[in-house]
Design a protein around this motif. Structure first.
Motif: not given
Length: 152
Positions: A47-56
Motif C-alpha cells: 500500500a506504500m505509494p509510488g517510489w516508497k513501495r520499492d524502498v519498503g
C-alpha cells in the motif's frame, strides 16, 4: 426480462467487485490494520505509494537478510521489527517526501544515524527517493538487533 436481469445481478459473486484501494493517511502513510507476522507488513508495503513501495520492499528484504528469524508486526500503521518477547529494534513510516526509519536504541549505533529525537535513545534515518545506502543501513540493522528491544 427485467426480473431475470435483476435476479442474475443479485447472484454475481462478490469477488468480481474491484479491490478497494488502500487508504492513505496524512503524508501518504498506509492505513493497515494492526497484526503480527509477515502478512500485515507485506500489506503495508504493497500500500506504500509510488517510489516508497520499492524502498519498503528493499528495507524489508535487507532486515530479513541481516536478522534471520526477525519478528514482524504492524502497529499504529507502522511496520515494526524485533524479537518475540524481547521488544522492537526498528520501525519505519511513510511521510509525504520520505520514509522515516526509527532505531529505538539508535544512540548506541556507530556511526550515529543523522536524525535526532526528543527521546535520547532514539535516532532516525530519513530516506528520500534514491538515497538508501544499503550497506550502512544493513550495518545499523545488525547493530540494532543486538541491543535491548523497545517494548511497545
Amino acid at each position: 426480462m427485467t426480473r431475470k436481469t435483476t435476479r442474475q445481478s443479485a447472484k454475481k459473486p462478490a469477488a468480481r467487485k474491484a479491490a478497494a484501494k488502500p487508504v492513505l493517511l496524512s503524508g501518504g502513510n498506509p492505513q493497515i490494520a494492526k497484526g503480527e507476522g509477515d502478512a500485515p507488513v507485506q500489506a503495508y508495503i504493497a500500500a506504500m505509494p509510488g517510489w516508497k513501495r520499492d524502498v519498503g520492499r528493499k528495507l524489508d528484504a535487507l532486515i530479513v537478510r541481516a536478522v534471520p528469524g526477525v519478528h514482524k508486526a504492524v502497529k499504529w500503521n507502522t511496520p515494526f521489527y524485533g524479537f518475540k518477547d524481547q521488544g522492537w529494534f526498528l520501525a519505519y513510516h511513510c511521510f509525504a517526501k520520505y520514509v522515516k526509519v526509527t532505531f529505538f536504541q539508535g544512540s548506541s549505533l556507530r556511526p550515529l544515524p543523522a536524525g535526532v529525537s526528543k527521546y535520547q535513545a532514539v535516532r532516525y534515518l530519513d530516506i528520500h527517493e534514491g538515497e538508501l545506502d544499503e550497506a550502512q543501513f544493513t550495518d545499523w540493522v545488525k547493530q540494532a538487533s543486538r541491543l535491548p528491544g523497545e517494548r511497545l
